[in-house]
Write a protein that holds these residues in place. Structure first.
Motif, PDB file in Angstrom:
ATOM      1  N   GLU A   4      40.375  42.863  47.519  1.00 56.56           N
ATOM      2  CA  GLU A   4      41.052  44.157  47.372  1.00 56.56           C
ATOM      3  C   GLU A   4      42.381  43.994  46.639  1.00 56.56           C
ATOM      4  N   ASP A   5      43.152  42.978  47.026  1.00 55.55           N
ATOM      5  CA  ASP A   5      44.451  42.753  46.387  1.00 55.55           C
ATOM      6  C   ASP A   5      44.288  42.326  44.929  1.00 55.55           C
TER       7      ASP A   5
ATOM      8  N   ALA B 167      43.386  45.326  42.797  1.00 54.68           N
ATOM      9  CA  ALA B 167      44.568  46.141  42.514  1.00 54.68           C
ATOM     10  C   ALA B 167      45.401  45.508  41.403  1.00 54.68           C
ATOM     11  N   GLN B 168      45.540  44.189  41.433  1.00 54.11           N
ATOM     12  CA  GLN B 168      46.261  43.492  40.366  1.00 54.11           C
ATOM     13  C   GLN B 168      45.568  43.661  39.018  1.00 54.11           C
TER      14      GLN B 168
ATOM     15  N   VAL C 274      43.977  34.826  52.123  1.00 52.99           N
ATOM     16  CA  VAL C 274      44.168  36.212  51.678  1.00 52.99           C
ATOM     17  C   VAL C 274      45.327  36.365  50.704  1.00 52.99           C
ATOM     18  N   ARG C 275      46.181  35.348  50.598  1.00 50.76           N
ATOM     19  CA  ARG C 275      47.367  35.480  49.744  1.00 50.76           C
ATOM     20  C   ARG C 275      47.011  35.263  48.278  1.00 50.76           C
ATOM     21  N   VAL C 276      47.444  36.197  47.438  1.00 56.82           N
ATOM     22  CA  VAL C 276      47.133  36.104  46.009  1.00 56.82           C
ATOM     23  C   VAL C 276      48.315  35.569  45.200  1.00 56.82           C
ATOM     24  N   ASP C 277      49.413  35.265  45.883  1.00 59.49           N
ATOM     25  CA  ASP C 277      50.617  34.807  45.187  1.00 59.49           C
ATOM     26  C   ASP C 277      50.827  33.296  45.286  1.00 59.49           C
TER      27      ASP C 277
ATOM     28  N   THR D  68      39.409  40.938  51.907  1.00 57.85           N
ATOM     29  CA  THR D  68      40.804  41.389  51.842  1.00 57.85           C
ATOM     30  C   THR D  68      41.461  40.864  50.577  1.00 57.85           C
ATOM     31  N   ARG D  69      41.214  39.602  50.270  1.00 59.36           N
ATOM     32  CA  ARG D  69      41.760  39.012  49.048  1.00 59.36           C
ATOM     33  C   ARG D  69      41.239  39.772  47.820  1.00 59.36           C
TER      34      ARG D  69
END
Length: 205
Positions: free
Chosen positions: A130-131, A134-135, A98-101, A127-128
């Motif tokens: 969605e993030d 947004a980015q 789920v982490r996009v960073d 979930t990933r």
């Protein structure tokens, strides 16, 4: 367990995932990962792998199960993943999907996503998404705002590239989620294929 997962490196995760396939000694792990081209995702050297296996053993994530000797070759200690190690794989993949960073970790988590239940992976990838969406919106707004202020486009190439990559990633996620939901993608454990057995044979040589 949380501390063990937090200290787990990408190479450590790959070793644990490999041992879920069966008991191996470090030399076989190195050979098998190179045969499979896992070195595309993480640097694999003899020194770092043996050091990683030692750390995993001290953390209780792998355990020594025997020592092999083949002819004049040095003794090779064989390891197996423990129950704690199996749980650590699932927890690490769950966290990194789920982490996009952390793009490097995401690649490895994606490669090991089959260790989780199909429906859970779908939820994590949503979930990933969605993030990432947004980015993407943020980049599009920033690019549009800069152009409206008269910023020359040659100064915005990096922003334009990032927006394009995010759009592509979103399209890939949508396609992949649909494939997993629709059962078009085989999932979970499977019988060893002829190619897999040949890889293991080569790695033991």
């Amino acid at each position: 367990m949380k501390d063990a997962v937090d200290r787990l490196t990408p190479l450590g995760l790959m070793v644990l995932a490999l041992l879920r396939e069966g008991e191996m000694h470090p030399y076989e792990m190195i050979r098998l990962m190179r045969i499979r081209r896992d070195d595309r995702m993480v640097t694999i050297t003899n020194g770092t792998l043996y050091h990683t296996v030692g750390r995993l053993e001290r953390a209780g994530l792998v355990a020594e199960v025997g020592v092999d000797r083949d002819g004049n070759r040095p003794e090779r200690t064989t390891y197996a993943v423990t129950d704690a190690g199996t749980r650590a794989v699932s927890d690490w993949v769950r966290r990194e999907l789920v982490r996009v960073d952390r793009p490097a970790e995401f690649r490895i988590a994606l490669a090991e996503a089959h260790n989780l239940d199909r429906t859970e992976v779908v939820d994590l990838l949503r979930t990933r998404r969605e993030d990432l969406a947004a980015q993407c919106t943020q980049h599009e707004d920033g690019l549009r705002g800069a152009l409206e202020k008269g910023v020359p486009e040659q100064y915005l190439l990096e922003l334009d590239r990032e927006r394009t990559l995010l759009r592509s990633d979103l399209a890939w996620l949508d396609h992949t989620i649909d494939r997993i939901i629709g059962d078009a993608l085989p999932w979970g454990a499977h019988e060893p294929t002829e190619r897999y057995l040949e890889q293991r044979k080569l790695a033991r040589q």
